[in-house]
Scaffold this motif. Sequence first.
Motif, mmCIF file in Angstrom:
data_model
loop_
_atom_site.group_PDB
_atom_site.id
_atom_site.type_symbol
_atom_site.label_atom_id
_atom_site.label_comp_id
_atom_site.label_asym_id
_atom_site.label_seq_id
_atom_site.Cartn_x
_atom_site.Cartn_y
_atom_site.Cartn_z
ATOM 1 N N PRO A 78 11.248 10.085 3.557
ATOM 2 C CA PRO A 78 10.258 10.225 3.161
ATOM 3 C C PRO A 78 8.612 10.869 2.716
ATOM 4 C CG PRO A 78 10.552 8.959 5.127
ATOM 5 C CD PRO A 78 10.903 9.553 5.073
ATOM 6 N N ILE A 79 8.409 10.527 1.286
ATOM 7 C CA ILE A 79 7.591 12.005 0.869
ATOM 8 C C ILE A 79 6.266 10.738 0.881
ATOM 9 C CG2 ILE A 79 6.334 12.981 -0.618
ATOM 10 C CD1 ILE A 79 9.158 13.023 -1.850
ATOM 11 N N GLY A 80 5.335 11.071 1.885
ATOM 12 C CA GLY A 80 4.458 10.703 2.318
ATOM 13 C C GLY A 80 3.085 10.926 1.608
ATOM 14 N N ALA A 81 2.193 9.515 1.327
ATOM 15 C CA ALA A 81 1.162 10.239 0.273
ATOM 16 C C ALA A 81 0.288 11.927 0.745
ATOM 17 C CB ALA A 81 -0.085 9.596 0.558
ATOM 18 N N LEU A 82 -0.301 12.579 -0.438
ATOM 19 C CA LEU A 82 -1.085 13.662 0.100
ATOM 20 C C LEU A 82 -2.454 13.099 0.972
ATOM 21 C CD1 LEU A 82 -1.017 16.980 0.493
ATOM 22 C CD2 LEU A 82 -2.012 16.500 -2.281
ATOM 23 N N THR A 83 -3.132 12.252 0.101
ATOM 24 C CA THR A 83 -4.783 12.119 0.513
ATOM 25 C C THR A 83 -4.211 10.038 0.870
ATOM 26 O OG1 THR A 83 -4.818 10.461 -2.212
ATOM 27 C CG2 THR A 83 -4.951 13.264 -1.213
ATOM 28 N N ARG A 84 -5.426 9.741 1.499
ATOM 29 C CA ARG A 84 -5.669 8.609 1.950
ATOM 30 C C ARG A 84 -5.586 7.460 1.090
ATOM 31 N NH1 ARG A 84 -9.767 8.924 6.595
ATOM 32 N NH2 ARG A 84 -9.133 10.639 7.944
ATOM 33 N N ALA A 85 -4.508 6.341 0.413
ATOM 34 C CA ALA A 85 -4.252 5.369 -0.105
ATOM 35 C C ALA A 85 -3.809 6.166 -1.581
ATOM 36 C CB ALA A 85 -5.413 4.618 -0.372
ATOM 37 N N PRO A 111 1.023 -0.806 0.189
ATOM 38 C CA PRO A 111 -0.071 0.124 0.276
ATOM 39 C C PRO A 111 0.886 1.145 -0.242
ATOM 40 C CG PRO A 111 -0.221 -1.031 2.236
ATOM 41 C CD PRO A 111 0.451 -2.236 1.153
ATOM 42 N N VAL A 112 0.323 2.540 -0.251
ATOM 43 C CA VAL A 112 0.702 3.492 -0.500
ATOM 44 C C VAL A 112 1.350 4.159 0.728
ATOM 45 C CG1 VAL A 112 -0.217 4.215 -2.592
ATOM 46 C CG2 VAL A 112 -1.398 5.131 -0.250
ATOM 47 N N VAL A 113 1.959 4.871 1.153
ATOM 48 C CA VAL A 113 2.329 5.809 2.758
ATOM 49 C C VAL A 113 2.027 6.339 2.654
ATOM 50 C CG1 VAL A 113 4.670 6.339 4.006
ATOM 51 C CG2 VAL A 113 5.324 4.649 2.246
ATOM 52 N N ASP A 114 0.830 6.025 3.772
ATOM 53 C CA ASP A 114 -0.333 7.247 4.149
ATOM 54 C C ASP A 114 -0.702 7.210 5.699
ATOM 55 O OD1 ASP A 114 -1.559 4.964 4.649
ATOM 56 O OD2 ASP A 114 -3.059 5.953 3.272
ATOM 57 N N SER A 115 0.957 7.446 6.147
ATOM 58 C CA SER A 115 0.598 7.225 8.241
ATOM 59 C C SER A 115 2.086 7.589 8.638
ATOM 60 C CB SER A 115 -0.662 5.810 8.683
ATOM 61 O OG SER A 115 0.949 5.191 8.642
ATOM 62 N N ASN A 116 2.166 7.462 10.070
ATOM 63 C CA ASN A 116 3.554 8.012 11.450
ATOM 64 C C ASN A 116 3.524 6.023 10.938
ATOM 65 O OD1 ASN A 116 4.274 7.450 13.419
ATOM 66 N ND2 ASN A 116 3.762 9.961 14.089
ATOM 67 N N PRO A 117 2.952 5.364 10.811
ATOM 68 C CA PRO A 117 3.814 3.980 10.938
ATOM 69 C C PRO A 117 5.160 3.535 9.179
ATOM 70 C CG PRO A 117 1.651 3.821 12.122
ATOM 71 C CD PRO A 117 1.331 5.302 11.372
ATOM 72 N N ASP A 118 3.811 4.218 8.665
ATOM 73 C CA ASP A 118 4.641 3.819 7.308
ATOM 74 C C ASP A 118 5.570 4.376 7.289
ATOM 75 O OD1 ASP A 118 2.022 1.887 6.920
ATOM 76 O OD2 ASP A 118 0.727 3.684 5.890
ATOM 77 N N ILE A 119 5.569 5.678 7.062
ATOM 78 C CA ILE A 119 6.556 6.745 7.725
ATOM 79 C C ILE A 119 8.176 5.922 8.003
ATOM 80 C CG2 ILE A 119 7.870 9.190 8.192
ATOM 81 C CD1 ILE A 119 6.486 9.296 5.547
ATOM 82 N N THR A 120 7.837 5.576 9.405
ATOM 83 C CA THR A 120 8.593 4.392 10.522
ATOM 84 C C THR A 120 9.039 3.208 10.208
ATOM 85 O OG1 THR A 120 7.624 6.226 12.670
ATOM 86 C CG2 THR A 120 9.261 3.875 12.671
ATOM 87 N N PHE A 121 8.441 2.600 9.161
ATOM 88 C CA PHE A 121 8.738 1.421 8.712
ATOM 89 C C PHE A 121 9.514 1.467 7.462
ATOM 90 C CE2 PHE A 121 7.774 -1.250 4.955
ATOM 91 C CZ PHE A 121 8.848 -2.379 4.919
#
Length: 419
Positions: free
Chosen positions: A123-130, A99-109
């Motif tokens: 990391p660049i996080g997703a702008l929108t959910r999913a 899945p796309v990186v869209d949350s705090n745990p994703d960035i940490t991973f």
Amino acid sequence: MNTLIKSATIVDSKSDFHNEKVDILIERGRISKISKRITNQNNYREIRLDNLHVSRGWFDSSVSFGEPGFEERETISNGLKTAARSGFTAVALNSNTHPVVDSNPDITFIQSKSAGHATNLYPIGALTRAGNGVDLAELFDMQSAGAVAFYDYKQPIENPNLLKIALQYASNFNGLVLSFPQENKISGLGVVNEHINSTKLGLKGNPALAEELQVARDLFLLEYTEGKLHIPTISTAKSVQLIREAKSKKMDVTCSVAIHNLVLTDDELADFNTNFKVLPPLRTNEDLEALIEGLKDGTIDMVTSDHNPIDIEGKKVEFEYAKYGTIGLESAFGALQTVFTTKKAIALLTKGKERFGIELNPINEGERAELTLFNPDVNYNFTSSDILSKSNNSIFLGHRLKGKVYGIVANNKISLSNE
């Protein structure tokens, strides 16, 4: 990590030793001494390389690796190794994952997977959910975890109100919003630049207008919100003009251009090679010249490899059905030097960090050692043997390039291409 770099010409306008050939002593990850000649009294490792030049570490603002979800394209570990041996001490990683990186745990991973490498991953996080373009993702939480920007990779924000809200919300914590410049209702099913070549080849065209309408819209929204916007990988002459006008109004906007859009045009499409299927598409020579001029006058802030590994199943199909993207880290320096002088190429490769909130490290005594090592004068044909990525979809295969990268010294580590 302690090492002594011998007889290196420094290319760094912020260094006290710019254009000088010197020895550089690095102890515990910092530059402890720079001098014409340094004796290796402590028997440290020495780096001696042919026609060695050293600059501040290079930065790429748009890189995709695939992990998690698309490890067959590229892993974070091999991607960072490729970046290091291509001269990059820092890369901003897109949420081009599943899945796309869209949350705090994703960035940490993502950050945990990058630990121990010479190249720093941001990391660049997703702008929108999913990445679905409907609801904003957890922007503040992701920035708190280490995200440097927010972007739905290659997915335009179709709802202008959503981008307006994103710019307003992110301004509360100095967040950087990225918006891909394409209006999908105009681009339609186009797969190449809409021009003479698309007609000749019978391929559906993606007009420059699709990009320019989106750029114009986003700049209107930016002016209204007084937010902070980065427009990645512009490709047309009109886009350059629009951003130039916005900057004259002191709007907080930056932009980048993919290196292949500075070197190649849609004339390359004649044999339907899917490695040339990129987004935005290769445009005309007029666009190419405007992009180069935009870099020269500062309208365009930075270049990027727009590195996007695609496995063979995604490329070895009919052109219309092939996936967009090319790898670009390995060829970035060599391709850029076919257009610009070494001095200008290095200046472009070291720009962009400040916009993404990344520390700058000039080559001076006492500074953290974050160095790129290279030989600017080697001419060669780029072949598959030059590819370090897991995927081989390089737009520059068979092209004549100039300049070879030896590697980097960064993060208290050494990563050289001959090791």
